[in-house]
Design a protein around this motif. Structure first.
Motif, PDB file in Angstrom:
ATOM      1  N   TRP A  78      -5.644  69.046  64.156  1.00  7.75           N
ATOM      2  CA  TRP A  78      -6.622  67.879  63.483  1.00  7.75           C
ATOM      3  C   TRP A  78      -5.565  66.984  62.693  1.00  7.75           C
ATOM      4  O   TRP A  78      -6.281  65.692  62.664  1.00  7.75           O
ATOM      5  CB  TRP A  78      -7.904  68.583  62.675  1.00  7.75           C
ATOM      6  CG  TRP A  78      -8.509  69.425  63.393  1.00  7.75           C
ATOM      7  CD1 TRP A  78      -8.635  70.940  63.511  1.00  7.75           C
ATOM      8  CD2 TRP A  78      -9.456  69.040  64.684  1.00  7.75           C
ATOM      9  NE1 TRP A  78      -9.326  71.359  64.540  1.00  7.75           N
ATOM     10  CE2 TRP A  78      -9.832  70.322  65.039  1.00  7.75           C
ATOM     11  CE3 TRP A  78     -10.030  67.917  65.025  1.00  7.75           C
ATOM     12  CZ2 TRP A  78     -10.717  70.198  66.239  1.00  7.75           C
ATOM     13  CZ3 TRP A  78     -10.786  67.817  65.924  1.00  7.75           C
ATOM     14  CH2 TRP A  78     -11.189  69.034  66.641  1.00  7.75           C
ATOM     15  N   TRP A  79      -4.538  67.374  62.111  1.00 10.02           N
ATOM     16  CA  TRP A  79      -3.859  66.482  61.457  1.00 10.02           C
ATOM     17  C   TRP A  79      -3.234  65.538  62.554  1.00 10.02           C
ATOM     18  O   TRP A  79      -3.103  64.228  62.265  1.00 10.02           O
ATOM     19  CB  TRP A  79      -2.489  67.150  60.789  1.00 10.02           C
ATOM     20  CG  TRP A  79      -1.767  66.377  59.886  1.00 10.02           C
ATOM     21  CD1 TRP A  79      -1.643  66.200  58.555  1.00 10.02           C
ATOM     22  CD2 TRP A  79      -0.690  65.879  60.592  1.00 10.02           C
ATOM     23  NE1 TRP A  79      -0.737  65.359  58.299  1.00 10.02           N
ATOM     24  CE2 TRP A  79       0.149  65.024  59.408  1.00 10.02           C
ATOM     25  CE3 TRP A  79       0.046  65.638  61.853  1.00 10.02           C
ATOM     26  CZ2 TRP A  79       1.244  64.318  59.491  1.00 10.02           C
ATOM     27  CZ3 TRP A  79       1.230  64.815  61.766  1.00 10.02           C
ATOM     28  CH2 TRP A  79       2.106  64.192  60.674  1.00 10.02           C
ATOM     29  N   PHE A  80      -2.772  66.081  63.588  1.00  7.30           N
ATOM     30  CA  PHE A  80      -2.242  65.086  64.710  1.00  7.30           C
ATOM     31  C   PHE A  80      -3.352  64.329  65.207  1.00  7.30           C
ATOM     32  O   PHE A  80      -2.974  63.141  65.484  1.00  7.30           O
ATOM     33  CB  PHE A  80      -1.651  65.980  65.830  1.00  7.30           C
ATOM     34  CG  PHE A  80      -0.201  66.734  65.659  1.00  7.30           C
ATOM     35  CD1 PHE A  80       0.774  65.869  65.560  1.00  7.30           C
ATOM     36  CD2 PHE A  80      -0.190  67.905  65.232  1.00  7.30           C
ATOM     37  CE1 PHE A  80       2.096  66.460  65.402  1.00  7.30           C
ATOM     38  CE2 PHE A  80       0.781  68.518  64.954  1.00  7.30           C
ATOM     39  CZ  PHE A  80       2.098  67.953  65.190  1.00  7.30           C
ATOM     40  N   ALA A  81      -4.560  64.627  65.473  1.00 13.10           N
ATOM     41  CA  ALA A  81      -5.571  64.047  66.151  1.00 13.10           C
ATOM     42  C   ALA A  81      -5.874  62.749  65.245  1.00 13.10           C
ATOM     43  O   ALA A  81      -6.247  61.748  65.745  1.00 13.10           O
ATOM     44  CB  ALA A  81      -6.640  64.736  66.566  1.00 13.10           C
ATOM     45  N   LYS A  82      -6.047  62.972  64.053  1.00 12.37           N
ATOM     46  CA  LYS A  82      -6.268  61.814  63.013  1.00 12.37           C
ATOM     47  C   LYS A  82      -5.332  60.754  62.915  1.00 12.37           C
ATOM     48  O   LYS A  82      -5.860  59.637  62.870  1.00 12.37           O
ATOM     49  CB  LYS A  82      -6.434  62.369  61.606  1.00 12.37           C
ATOM     50  CG  LYS A  82      -7.138  61.478  60.533  1.00 12.37           C
ATOM     51  CD  LYS A  82      -8.621  61.235  60.824  1.00 12.37           C
ATOM     52  CE  LYS A  82      -9.230  60.107  59.833  1.00 12.37           C
ATOM     53  NZ  LYS A  82     -10.513  59.988  60.171  1.00 12.37           N
ATOM     54  N   ARG A  83      -4.272  61.053  63.098  1.00 15.96           N
ATOM     55  CA  ARG A  83      -3.253  60.099  63.127  1.00 15.96           C
ATOM     56  C   ARG A  83      -2.786  59.394  64.305  1.00 15.96           C
ATOM     57  O   ARG A  83      -2.101  58.460  64.390  1.00 15.96           O
ATOM     58  CB  ARG A  83      -1.707  60.845  62.365  1.00 15.96           C
ATOM     59  CG  ARG A  83      -1.997  60.789  60.803  1.00 15.96           C
ATOM     60  CD  ARG A  83      -1.301  62.117  60.538  1.00 15.96           C
ATOM     61  NE  ARG A  83      -1.416  62.239  58.963  1.00 15.96           N
ATOM     62  CZ  ARG A  83      -2.590  62.827  58.692  1.00 15.96           C
ATOM     63  NH1 ARG A  83      -3.586  63.233  59.219  1.00 15.96           N
ATOM     64  NH2 ARG A  83      -2.815  62.889  57.155  1.00 15.96           N
ATOM     65  N   TRP A 188     -16.000  60.475  70.614  1.00 23.52           N
ATOM     66  CA  TRP A 188     -14.885  60.812  69.921  1.00 23.52           C
ATOM     67  C   TRP A 188     -14.763  59.671  68.884  1.00 23.52           C
ATOM     68  O   TRP A 188     -14.132  59.996  67.785  1.00 23.52           O
ATOM     69  CB  TRP A 188     -13.646  60.726  70.774  1.00 23.52           C
ATOM     70  CG  TRP A 188     -12.216  60.833  70.254  1.00 23.52           C
ATOM     71  CD1 TRP A 188     -11.433  59.824  69.926  1.00 23.52           C
ATOM     72  CD2 TRP A 188     -11.813  61.972  69.275  1.00 23.52           C
ATOM     73  NE1 TRP A 188     -10.382  60.163  69.159  1.00 23.52           N
ATOM     74  CE2 TRP A 188     -10.657  61.527  68.639  1.00 23.52           C
ATOM     75  CE3 TRP A 188     -12.367  63.369  69.221  1.00 23.52           C
ATOM     76  CZ2 TRP A 188      -9.790  62.306  67.866  1.00 23.52           C
ATOM     77  CZ3 TRP A 188     -11.531  63.929  68.157  1.00 23.52           C
ATOM     78  CH2 TRP A 188     -10.386  63.623  67.640  1.00 23.52           C
ATOM     79  N   ARG A 189     -15.129  58.487  69.143  1.00 22.27           N
ATOM     80  CA  ARG A 189     -15.101  57.418  68.031  1.00 22.27           C
ATOM     81  C   ARG A 189     -15.735  57.727  66.812  1.00 22.27           C
ATOM     82  O   ARG A 189     -15.345  57.874  65.592  1.00 22.27           O
ATOM     83  CB  ARG A 189     -15.628  55.975  68.682  1.00 22.27           C
ATOM     84  CG  ARG A 189     -15.533  55.034  67.530  1.00 22.27           C
ATOM     85  CD  ARG A 189     -16.078  53.519  68.368  1.00 22.27           C
ATOM     86  NE  ARG A 189     -15.085  53.354  69.081  1.00 22.27           N
ATOM     87  CZ  ARG A 189     -13.942  52.617  68.827  1.00 22.27           C
ATOM     88  NH1 ARG A 189     -13.969  52.106  67.704  1.00 22.27           N
ATOM     89  NH2 ARG A 189     -13.033  52.190  69.869  1.00 22.27           N
ATOM     90  N   HIS A 193     -13.836  59.457  62.739  1.00 22.91           N
ATOM     91  CA  HIS A 193     -14.315  58.989  61.626  1.00 22.91           C
ATOM     92  C   HIS A 193     -14.822  60.321  60.773  1.00 22.91           C
ATOM     93  O   HIS A 193     -14.465  60.272  59.566  1.00 22.91           O
ATOM     94  CB  HIS A 193     -15.025  58.028  61.790  1.00 22.91           C
ATOM     95  CG  HIS A 193     -14.410  56.792  62.164  1.00 22.91           C
ATOM     96  ND1 HIS A 193     -13.899  56.080  61.404  1.00 22.91           N
ATOM     97  CD2 HIS A 193     -14.913  56.142  63.321  1.00 22.91           C
ATOM     98  CE1 HIS A 193     -13.615  54.886  61.922  1.00 22.91           C
ATOM     99  NE2 HIS A 193     -14.048  54.920  63.229  1.00 22.91           N
ATOM    100  N   MET A 194     -15.310  61.343  61.118  1.00 27.21           N
ATOM    101  CA  MET A 194     -15.726  62.604  60.503  1.00 27.21           C
ATOM    102  C   MET A 194     -14.449  63.412  60.024  1.00 27.21           C
ATOM    103  O   MET A 194     -14.820  64.302  58.921  1.00 27.21           O
ATOM    104  CB  MET A 194     -16.689  63.366  61.318  1.00 27.21           C
ATOM    105  CG  MET A 194     -17.581  64.400  60.583  1.00 27.21           C
ATOM    106  SD  MET A 194     -18.587  65.148  61.874  1.00 27.21           S
ATOM    107  CE  MET A 194     -19.948  63.935  62.178  1.00 27.21           C
TER     108      MET A 194
END
Length: 309
Positions: A78-83, A188-189, A193-194
């Motif tokens: 989730w760290w990777f996905a956010k960035r 996903w959009r 953001h969540m």
């Protein structure tokens, strides 16, 4: 990916339509290779998030040079996905598969899976998990025999939750686990953001993804039974915690006031629980502060029902 100069190679007549992103460590190289080889490379872009920093160890795989590699030591999916999976960046893809590395794909065919979720109108989905030989956290995600898709669990009892015939809350319906979700571009959009920038484990997201289902979560979120996975349940970040099962780790994390930081896996699990509480508190605070908020899924509880998030 684009060439450094000139037009794309002629053998690629079109850009990939979907994305598979996986958080990986070199110890699971064989299993990850099996996962990637199940995906049709002509229709999927591949992105590996290397949480152990070992990128060169994958170079011998024939698809490696066509994949995007991102390396950051001891970071989560989730760290990777956010960035690196901002909605504008992945807007070209119809579906984003955000998977763990410890999934057995012997009984999974991605072409049939895509056909099913399109036909069923699933905005958020996951392959079912073979409960006979897998680690299953929620019965809703367990494979139902002689079924193509299911969206609801009935007569379900489990840790912290019960499901009845009229249950309309996660994890009884509108729910997938976080090990192998597949998101439509639109869902996903919302989900991106969540994801909280400073909460790296993603606990709590699964119960709230229904708000990203582009409509009725009980209809637009589902589990595909005919294309199913085996969840191997292999610990990755933090190590193996001396061979303890996840259930044993969770009991220890809940009981301890302090954690022996040398026991990395236990510390990771406890951090996950702490982040879950932070996420729930932030959600509650945001709802309380937004005077315009109307919960589209709010329903009064049946006198005999209790829901636990």
């Amino acid at each position: 990916m684009r060439p450094l100069w000139g037009p794309p190679k002629k053998k690629k007549s079109k850009s990939p339509m979907n994305l598979l992103a996986i958080a990986v460590g070199i110890k699971q190289k064989k299993n990850v290779n099996e996962i990637v080889n199940k995906f049709q490379l002509a229709d999927f872009a591949i992105m590996l998030f290397h949480y152990d920093g070992n990128v060169d160890g994958w170079r011998d795989l024939e698809w490696s040079n066509s994949a995007v590699h991102v390396s950051a030591v001891n970071q989560t999916k989730w760290w990777f996905a956010k960035r690196f999976l901002h909605p504008d960046i992945v807007a070209a893809y119809d579906y984003i598969f955000l998977w763990d590395e410890d999934l057995g794909v012997e009984h999974f065919h991605v072409g049939r899976y895509l056909s099913i979720i399109k036909k069923e109108g699933l905005q958020i989905s996951q392959p079912a998990i073979d409960a006979g030989i897998s680690e299953v956290h929620y019965t809703l995600t367990a494979r139902e025999i002689n079924s193509t898709v299911h969206r609801k669990a009935v007569n379900l009892r489990g840790p912290g939750h019960r499901c009845f015939e009229n249950s309309m809350e996660p994890p009884c319906t509108g729910f997938v686990e976080m090990m192998a979700p597949a998101f439509s571009r639109e869902s996903w959009r919302c989900a991106w953001h969540m994801i909280q920038n400073d909460l790296v484990h993603g606990w709590g997201l699964d119960f709230m993804l229904g708000y990203c289902a582009q409509g009725n979560r009980s209809e637009n979120i589902g589990v595909v039974d005919s294309e199913y996975l085996i969840h191997l349940g292999i610990p990755s970040l933090g190590g193996s915690a001396g061979g303890k099962t996840n259930a044993e780790i969770d009991r220890l994390a809940a009981m301890r006031g302090t954690v022996d930081e040398s026991d990395g896996r236990t510390a990771v699990r406890r951090a996950s629980f702490m982040e879950l509480n932070k996420f729930k508190n932030r959600w509650g605070k945001a709802v309380g502060e937004d005077e315009c908020w109307v919960d589209p899924f709010h329903q009064p509880l049946h006198p005999t029902q209790t829901y636990h998030h």
